[in-house]
Design a protein around this motif. Structure first.
Motif: not given
Length: 751
Positions: A694-703, A571-575, A418-421, A527-536
């Motif tokens: 198919g009408s949802m293909l016009l939606n800009p959201m990737p998901a 990440a753990q729960n969604m995977r 999964i990706r958060w965005t 505390s630290t931070r991680v980039p938005n590159d997915g759960a894997i």
């Protein structure tokens, strides 16, 4: 079904009163609906990671209320920009929903604890020296300013905990107003990142997208129905049941106090298309009887007997597909599965109640168009389509079976990620902000490491200092994490030769460090931070970090060290839930196979139906795997949805095949008649589904685009399987068999 048919024919007024009473009651329930949910509800569960996150929030407050504002410019440290930035900080702090703002203006230095950036700009201001002072400060490096000095960070803490979507939106709206004024006045660019920014963008987009998606699905369904019936009146009749089914479902949700948001927002379009397909089958069957000269009572009764059992079974299998989601460990997915199943049942009941009433009381012109319908044209097309499976059934069957087993390894080889965005358009500002944070700051998504020390120690005991230092070093040496921060970064900016001396400056007035340090509970955060590159990628980082932390815990067994945070739990729960969905899909497939075998009293029928229903899912899953797409929550939900919808057409084909078998009729003739009768409805219902999705293909959201594309591909593949592969399998399996048994038909009323 015979009992239901007799009741609807014999007691239409009673049914009408019941429908009106239920609709009024559910309509009142609509007034109680809540359209506001917590974003955390999407991934909350009863597992260890969720409990750790709950404990973290209880001790240190929520970790997902920090809005990251990144101010970009090549002259940020010039006097004029400093004044503008200070004014921005002051405006943000004055907002009602903002608890505080952490920035470079909070930094102190020297024994006198003077601010690094003084209130009044002194003569001879040296921007380069100030940049060096800030980037070398232990609390600022990689946290509040980039090494180049061209990106400054404000950490805006929002008030409250477990904020709902509307609360996040109302808190960010005035911040946006302040930002717009600042950008206009200063010429600098401000980017928003962090959990609040992602949630505000994702959830708002999902709500709007699902609203328009429902509208598009309804319009597409009406258009496709018009092509069949060639009149608005019969289309309106078909839409009565699905509309009432949606009202009943959401009214019941209102009475039960269920909030609508996230996954449940998609229910209107799902219930509508599911109910519309059954309504079309029922109305077509009734129109055939009316065209043959039957009375309305006889047409109602006969259509319910002929099509009703198939509609009942299709709704049952759809409910099984949705009900399998109840096996998920995530409450949001389990709740979606429950209400989707209830919605499918409500749509069927509404169809079985409303269609007979419409046929009984409406003028006959409202049931079909005077210009006829497209059924004869579709029947001609079905005659051409069915030639190949009737001529070479063995070859077609073998081809389908080979394709089934060829796709299986690719489908099994899918990776879960999964990706958060993933629900935000690529060109959206939040996505751009996260990419900027990944490049300049090492990421914007917080990961928190809790350190608990034993009762025998008091901060800042030397062993606590050693453990905290080793944990911070482990984070630094593990690739993929931003520079760590803890209470020691704050203490390092205070005067004193030892940690004990430095600690005296904050002891008793710890307000500034309460969110990272709690000596009463004997806990602190690194505390630290991680980039938005997915759960894997995150899981791989966490495994490497855990390998670094294990020796520390082995050396200091009295200490507890846990890695947690919203992004970790999500990440753990969604995977895990995606894996649950895959397993529930398998369970649903087996259960549907068993139900069909029992209903049709034939294990062979169950085996025959399995291949054309699972092959479309395997084709879609294999395509994702071959193209390098991971299995995401969107695609996993798509498979559960499409399984129930794909089985519907198969049930109608097999039901009509049973009814059309005669001792004096060959299998080929029975299959041909079946396809002529049920084929047009399959074409139309699949067309409605494909047009709606198919009408949802016009939606800009990737998901949403991915969901739409997967649904369209799967439904088209399922239609091909039911029109070509299933007839061939029936030909091969029943070439030398006696007609299938079917319950004796009841007497049809003559009036």
């Amino acid at each position: 079904m015979r009992i239901w048919a007799r009741l609807t024919v014999g007691q239409p007024i009673l049914f009408l009163c019941i429908v009106l009473a239920v609709t009024v009651g559910c309509g009142m329930g609509l007034l109680r609906l809540r359209f506001d949910t917590s974003p955390n509800a999407v991934f909350s569960s009863n597992d260890r990671s969720s409990h750790q996150l709950s404990d973290l929030h209880e001790v240190f407050g929520p970790d997902d209320n920090d809005l990251l504002l990144m101010i970009e410019g090549d002259r940020l440290l010039e006097p004029r920009s400093i004044d503008r930035l200070r004014g921005l900080r002051d405006q943000l702090q004055s907002l009602e929903d903002v608890a505080g703002v952490a920035s470079v203006f909070d930094l102190r230095r020297g024994s006198a604890m003077l601010p690094v950036l003084p209130e009044a700009i002194p003569p001879g201001w040296d921007a380069e020296k100030i940049r060096h002072d800030l980037t070398s400060h232990p609390s600022a490096a990689g946290q509040l300013i980039s090494d180049s000095g061209e990106l400054m960070v404000f950490w805006v803490l929002l008030k409250g905990s477990d904020l709902t979507q509307s609360q996040i939106g109302s808190a960010i709206a005035p911040i946006d107003t302040v930002i717009e004024g600042f950008e206009t006045d200063s010429g600098l660019r401000v980017w928003k990142a962090g959990h609040p920014a992602i949630r505000d963008g994702v959830l708002s987009s999902i709500q709007g997208s699902l609203f328009y998606g429902s509208a598009f699905a309804m319009i597409a369904g009406m258009t496709a129905s018009l092509l069949l019936f060639r009149g608005l009146a019969p289309v309106g009749v078909c839409m009565l049941g699905p509309t009432l089914g949606s009202i009943w479902t959401f009214g019941l949700m209102g009475w039960c106090g269920v909030a609508v948001g996230g996954l449940t927002s998609s229910l209107p379009s799902l219930i509508f298309v599911i109910g519309l397909t059954d309504a079309i089958h029922l109305l077509l069957a009734a129109n055939r009887r009316l065209a043959a000269g039957h009375t309305r009572r006889r047409a109602i009764y006969a259509s319910l007997l002929r099509v009703g059992p198939a509609c009942l079974l299709t709704s049952l299998t759809t409910m099984i597909g949705f009900g399998s989601l109840r096996l998920s460990r995530l409450d949001a997915v389990a709740e979606f599965g429950l209400w989707a199943g209830i919605g499918a049942a409500a749509a069927l009941i509404a169809d079985l109640c409303v269609l007979p009433l419409a046929i009984r009381f409406l003028p006959e012109s409202h049931l079909h168009s005077r210009r006829g319908s497209s059924v004869p044209w579709m029947e001609g097309m079905m005659a051409g389509v069915s030639r190949m499976p009737l001529r070479v059934p063995i070859r077609v069957s073998l081809l389908g079976i080979v394709a089934f087993f060829a796709m299986l390894p690719f489908a099994i080889d899918q990776k879960v990620d999964i990706r958060w965005t993933e629900a935000i358009p690529e060109a959206d500002e939040t996505n751009e902000a996260l990419r900027l944070a990944d490049a300049e700051l090492g990421g914007a998504l917080p990961v928190l490491i809790i350190i608990r020390w034993p009762e025998t120690l008091s901060f800042p005991a030397s062993e606590i200092n050693v453990v905290a230092g080793r944990v911070s070093k482990a984070v630094k040496t593990t690739a993929g994490f931003a520079p760590p921060a803890s209470i020691y970064n704050t203490l390092a900016g205070f005067p004193g030769r030892s940690w004990e001396e430095k600690y005296q400056f904050i002891e008793g007035r710890r307000g500034a460090v309460d969110r990272i340090f709690n000596p009463v509970q004997r806990q602190m955060l690194v505390s630290t931070r991680v980039p938005n590159d997915g759960a894997i990628a995150l899981e791989e980082r966490l495994l490497r970090l855990d390998a670094e932390l294990q020796p520390i815990m082995a050396t200091h067994p009295d200490f507890e060290i846990e890695v947690t945070g919203t992004v970790v739990a999500a990440a753990q729960n969604m995977r895990a839930v995606i894996g649950d969905l895959a397993r529930s899909l398998s369970a649903a497939s087996v259960l549907i196979f068993a139900v069909m075998s029992i209903q049709f009293r034939s294990l062979l029928i169950g085996l025959i139906s399995f291949i054309p229903n699972m092959l479309p899912l395997l084709i879609t899953a294999a395509g994702l795997s071959i193209l390098g797409y991971p299995l995401q929550i969107t695609s996993a939900l798509t498979f559960s949805l499409c399984l129930g919808l794909a089985v519907d057409d198969t049930i109608h084909v097999i039901t009509h095949f049973q009814q059309d078998r005669r001792p004096t009729r060959s299998v080929a003739e029975s299959v041909r008649i079946t396809m002529l009768r049920v084929g047009p409805a399959l074409l139309l219902t699949t067309g409605i589904l494909v047009a709606g999705f198919g009408s949802m293909l016009l939606n800009p959201m990737p998901a949403i685009k991915l969901f739409s594309a997967l649904c369209c591909i799967t439904m088209i593949a399922a239609l091909i399987g039911d029109l070509i592969l299933l007839p061939a399998l029936l030909m091969v399996a029943f070439r030398k068999r006696a007609p299938l048994r079917w319950p004796r038909r009841a007497m049809v009323p003559t009036r």
